[in-house]
Design an enzyme around this catalytic site. Structure first.
Site, PDB file in Angstrom:
ATOM      1  N   SER A  76       1.143  -0.878  -0.148  1.00  0.00           N
ATOM      2  CA  SER A  76      -0.070   0.310   0.002  1.00  0.00           C
ATOM      3  C   SER A  76       0.718   1.475   0.054  1.00  0.00           C
ATOM      4  O   SER A  76       2.273   0.962   0.228  1.00  0.00           O
ATOM      5  CB  SER A  76      -1.174   0.411   1.362  1.00  0.00           C
ATOM      6  OG  SER A  76      -2.251  -1.414   1.374  1.00  0.00           O
TER       7      SER A  76
HETATM    8  N1  SAH Z   1      -0.446  -5.008   3.700  1.00  0.00           N
HETATM    9  C1  SAH Z   1       0.418  -5.259   2.848  1.00  0.00           C
HETATM   10  C2  SAH Z   1      -0.617  -4.879   2.178  1.00  0.00           C
HETATM   11  C3  SAH Z   1      -0.933  -6.288   0.786  1.00  0.00           C
HETATM   12  S1  SAH Z   1      -2.294  -5.613  -0.806  1.00  0.00           S
HETATM   13  C4  SAH Z   1       1.705  -4.143   2.626  1.00  0.00           C
HETATM   14  O1  SAH Z   1       1.544  -3.515   3.739  1.00  0.00           O
HETATM   15  O2  SAH Z   1       2.166  -5.205   1.791  1.00  0.00           O
HETATM   16  C5  SAH Z   1      -3.684  -7.317   0.507  1.00  0.00           C
HETATM   17  C6  SAH Z   1      -3.253  -8.170   0.565  1.00  0.00           C
HETATM   18  O3  SAH Z   1      -4.203  -9.109   0.481  1.00  0.00           O
HETATM   19  C7  SAH Z   1      -3.181  -9.268  -0.715  1.00  0.00           C
HETATM   20  O4  SAH Z   1      -1.321  -9.732  -0.176  1.00  0.00           O
HETATM   21  C8  SAH Z   1      -4.053 -10.097  -0.813  1.00  0.00           C
HETATM   22  O5  SAH Z   1      -3.582 -11.414  -1.763  1.00  0.00           O
HETATM   23  C9  SAH Z   1      -4.391 -10.282   0.627  1.00  0.00           C
HETATM   24  N2  SAH Z   1      -5.303 -10.195   0.895  1.00  0.00           N
HETATM   25  C10 SAH Z   1      -6.120 -10.362  -0.040  1.00  0.00           C
HETATM   26  N3  SAH Z   1      -7.857 -11.078   0.512  1.00  0.00           N
HETATM   27  C11 SAH Z   1      -7.503 -12.012   1.692  1.00  0.00           C
HETATM   28  C12 SAH Z   1      -8.940 -13.156   2.821  1.00  0.00           C
HETATM   29  N4  SAH Z   1      -9.393 -13.325   2.498  1.00  0.00           N
HETATM   30  N5  SAH Z   1      -6.827 -12.535   3.817  1.00  0.00           N
HETATM   31  C13 SAH Z   1      -6.730 -12.478   3.923  1.00  0.00           C
HETATM   32  N6  SAH Z   1      -5.291 -12.136   2.522  1.00  0.00           N
HETATM   33  C14 SAH Z   1      -6.379 -11.408   1.872  1.00  0.00           C
END
Ligand code: SAH
Length: 243
Positions: A76
């Site tokens: 993000s």
């Molecule tokens: N917090 C992360 C942002 C990652 S983007 C960072 O700092 O890099 C969002 C992430 O949520 C992705 O990796 C995606 O695979 C995950 N995601 C989507 N749906 C999800 C769910 N139901 N449970 C767990 N993770 C999920």
């Protein structure tokens, strides 16, 4: 695609500005973006964001945008991470659930703010990479593979839950039910009505668990517009066909 790092390589005789400078610029942007919590600013200054981006994009690590981390997911934008972590209103030792580990960056920022963090990620390879990265960098974060919208593989309740992917409205019951009394859930939700039938689009919201004589309530605040990858799961969106 031309990146800020490409620009500096071409036009700055001394190459890219040092990481220190880019980090300072990011902090200035966070302050002007409305982040005032000193602990959050210190955490964002301390966590080496360049370690969480994919190889080759370290030069853009402190840029004001989300960056790809593979599997069509993104780390993000720094301001969004700061807004979420600030909105969690963390106290030292709070038990925190980070949903959507991705690169592990948001989990690291929460840990640095004093939270005891568990993080859940649905894509096993992202979870494995984040787990070893966090360990290598010395962050005490427990990463598990699973669906944050389903039955949670954790015992007990959380003082704070931060979600980094956009949920349908209403937020998954697993997360709302995971809040301890006084707990905060900060989550992006899509297609929120304005009460008059209009669609406000994607909004970051905060639900708070309040227990009083009348029972348990979850008052909700709108923290503003946002943009996230979808939250995919049993109480989220369905899996993309081409995944
Ligand atoms: N917090 C992360 C942002 C990652 S983007 C960072 O700092 O890099 C969002 C992430 O949520 C992705 O990796 C995606 O695979 C995950 N995601 C989507 N749906 C999800 C769910 N139901 N449970 C767990 N993770 C999920």
């Amino acid at each position: 695609m031309s990146t800020a790092a490409d620009f500096f390589r071409r036009f700055m005789p001394g190459g890219t500005p040092p990481l220190e400078q880019r980090r300072a610029e990011m902090l200035a942007r966070l302050r002007s973006g409305g982040i005032h919590d000193q602990r959050v600013l210190e955490a964002m200054a301390a966590v080496p964001r360049e370690e969480f981006v994919t190889e080759g994009s370290e030069g853009d690590a402190y840029a004001d945008r989300a960056l790809p981390i593979g599997y069509r997911q993104t780390i993000s934008q720094p301001l969004m991470v700061a807004i979420i972590v600030e909105a969690l209103e963390l106290d030292e030792g709070d038990r925190v659930l980070d949903v959507g580990t991705g690169s592990g960056y948001q989990a690291a920022v929460i840990a640095r703010c004093g939270g005891r963090v568990v993080s859940i990620e649905r894509i096993p390879r992202l979870a494995a990479a984040a787990r070893s990265r966090l360990r290598r960098l010395g962050f005490d974060v427990h990463v598990v593979v699973g669906d944050g919208t389903g039955r949670l593989p954790f015992r007990g309740l959380f003082d704070a839950i931060g979600v980094a992917a956009a949920s349908p409205w209403p937020p998954p019951t697993s997360l709302v039910d995971g809040l301890a009394p006084g707990g905060r859930l900060v989550i992006p939700v899509t297609h929120v009505g304005d009460g008059g039938g209009g669609d406000l689009g994607e909004r970051l919201i905060r639900l708070r668990r309040v227990d009083d004589d009348d029972g348990t309530h979850f008052p909700c605040e709108d923290l503003g517009a946002c943009r996230f990858v979808p939250l995919i799961g049993v109480q989220g969106y369905s899996v993309d066909m081409d995944e």
